[in-house]
Design an enzyme around this catalytic site. Structure first.
Site, PDB file in Angstrom:
ATOM      1  N   PHE A 123       0.869  -1.182   0.000  1.00  0.00           N
ATOM      2  CA  PHE A 123       0.000   0.000   0.000  1.00  0.00           C
ATOM      3  C   PHE A 123       0.900   1.225   0.000  1.00  0.00           C
ATOM      4  CE2 PHE A 123      -3.272   2.640   2.521  1.00  0.00           C
ATOM      5  CZ  PHE A 123      -3.981   2.970   1.377  1.00  0.00           C
ATOM      6  N   PRO A 128       7.756  11.319   1.360  1.00  0.00           N
ATOM      7  CA  PRO A 128       8.701  12.073   2.187  1.00  0.00           C
ATOM      8  C   PRO A 128       8.094  13.338   2.793  1.00  0.00           C
ATOM      9  CG  PRO A 128       9.800  11.314   0.205  1.00  0.00           C
ATOM     10  CD  PRO A 128       8.339  10.969   0.043  1.00  0.00           C
ATOM     11  N   GLY A 129       7.191  14.004   2.075  1.00  0.00           N
ATOM     12  CA  GLY A 129       6.575  15.219   2.584  1.00  0.00           C
ATOM     13  C   GLY A 129       5.117  15.069   2.956  1.00  0.00           C
ATOM     14  N   GLU A 362      -0.110   3.867  10.117  1.00  0.00           N
ATOM     15  CA  GLU A 362      -1.564   3.983   9.920  1.00  0.00           C
ATOM     16  C   GLU A 362      -2.177   5.082  10.782  1.00  0.00           C
ATOM     17  OE1 GLU A 362      -4.041   0.534   9.358  1.00  0.00           O
ATOM     18  OE2 GLU A 362      -2.282  -0.706   8.976  1.00  0.00           O
ATOM     19  N   SER A 365      -0.181   8.382  16.960  1.00  0.00           N
ATOM     20  CA  SER A 365      -1.083   8.533  18.104  1.00  0.00           C
ATOM     21  C   SER A 365      -1.723   9.911  18.177  1.00  0.00           C
ATOM     22  CB  SER A 365      -0.324   8.229  19.403  1.00  0.00           C
ATOM     23  OG  SER A 365      -0.016   6.844  19.488  1.00  0.00           O
TER      24      SER A 365
END
Length: 377
Positions: A123, A128-129, A362, A365
């Site tokens: 996926f 990088p940005g 994903e 926190s």
């Protein structure tokens, strides 16, 4: 064996309990594996999980729905036995999530291979940005005749370098920010796609930075409608974020098991560590955090399986609390092991390295906290 009483909670059906028992037996026979060569280990794990039938749960056919409770149970169990096995399983689901949820019949043809373990999925979202802020995606996809031409870079891509295909999010320009993205299915052999860098991390997994240099894809490569890439990506994460919490839960349960065995065995001054009240207090806190995490994870999964259109807040709570709590549980398990807790090869030392990334990938926190806060408005 870890405490399995949670399987009697009303979140689960008999089919979930049967699956958990079958997978436990499979794990006892096949895990852990040698992690010396992470690429080879992942290829072998994908093949073994496919042969065992477990990857069949990572994709849904036309008209079917992913069963999130099943995905969570599998990830929790695999993580408790072998973190790399959890990674191999999870990426087959996350990598093909967009195809399962939005793919055409032709694109779904890949699901037969990824569910059988004969093809490895990736996926390609992070750049990088543009890490947590997908709206800042800079990789572009432009039309040339009936083809799409993709240019840009993706980084920290799981299975990068060993995947057979990737789902890529790129800017197609239908609008600004998140409104101008689309999703594409990109075979690994596509001309112009290269591995710019293999990325080594503290718990070895196949990761890479990918370079897309005029990668040409056919008309049928786009997944879903033009300009719907952000929706595709967020819907996939909505489904799979609770499973990250489940993996953290598996790590935490293993850490508690290891801690219980340690304090029952060690006898400073002739008594067991387990008999000290301060140690008992630590164990109680660990068990409390694990049960609280399990309630949040399986509530989110149950809500999605029950037909909830969106579970963004529930998934964010599950992912946030379970990963943060697991870090604390594992840290205490290391502490209870004393010097042995930081020795290479000791189970809790490996768990300490494994858990850290789950608080980042994903959606880190603090991103989950923002999702939860927005859900309160």
């Amino acid at each position: 064996m870890s405490d399995r009483s949670f399987l009697d909670w009303p979140f689960f059906d008999d089919r979930h309990r049967d699956l958990a028992a079958s997978l436990e037996a499979w794990c006892d026979r096949h895990l852990p594996v040698d992690h010396g060569d992470a690429d080879a280990a992942c290829r072998g794990l994908v093949a073994a999980l496919g042969a065992g039938g477990w990857l069949a749960h990572t994709g849904a056919g036309a008209g079917e729905r992913l069963d999130i409770r099943t995905l969570c149970l599998i990830r929790e169990t695999l993580a408790r036995h072998d973190g790399l096995a959890d990674f191999a399983f999870a990426m087959q689901g996350l990598g093909m999530g967009a195809v399962s949820l939005f793919g055409t019949e032709a694109q779904r043809g890949w699901l037969a291979r990824t569910r059988a373990g004969t093809a490895i999925a990736g996926f390609a979202l992070t750049e990088p940005g543009a890490g947590s802020d997908v709206a800042q995606t800079a990789t572009t996809a432009r039309r040339e005749g009936t083809d799409w031409v993709l240019e840009g870079e993706k980084t920290y891509i799981s299975n990068g370098g060993i995947a057979d295909l990737y789902v890529v999010i790129a800017r197609t320009g239908e609008g600004e920010g998140a409104k101008g993205l689309s999703a594409f299915l990109m075979p690994a052999e596509a001309p112009g796609l290269s591995v710019a860098e293999r990325i080594e991390v503290m718990a070895p997994h196949p990761l890479a930075r990918l370079r897309l240099d005029c990668v040409r894809l056919g008309e049928g490569a786009r997944i879903g409608a033009a300009g719907q890439g952000f929706k595709v990506a967020m819907t996939v994460l909505d489904h799979f974020r609770p499973t990250v919490g489940a993996a953290a839960l598996g790590f935490a349960r293993r850490a508690l098991d290891e801690a219980l065995a340690r304090v029952a065995r060690v006898r400073p001054g002739g008594g067991r560590l387990a008999d000290h009240q301060i140690v008992q207090g630590h164990l109680a806190d660990m068990a409390l955090k694990i049960d609280a995490a399990a309630l949040l994870v399986y509530r989110a999964a149950w809500a999605k399986d029950g037909g909830a259109a969106r579970i963004s807040r529930e998934a964010a709570m599950a992912k946030l609390y379970a990963t943060e709590a697991a870090q604390e549980v594992i840290d205490m398990a290391v502490q209870l092991h004393g010097g042995d807790g930081v020795r290479t090869g000791v189970a809790v030392e490996g768990l300490y390295r494994e858990i850290r990334a789950l608080r980042i990938y994903e959606g880190a926190s603090d991103v989950q906290r923002m999702v939860i806060a927005r859900g309160l408005a």
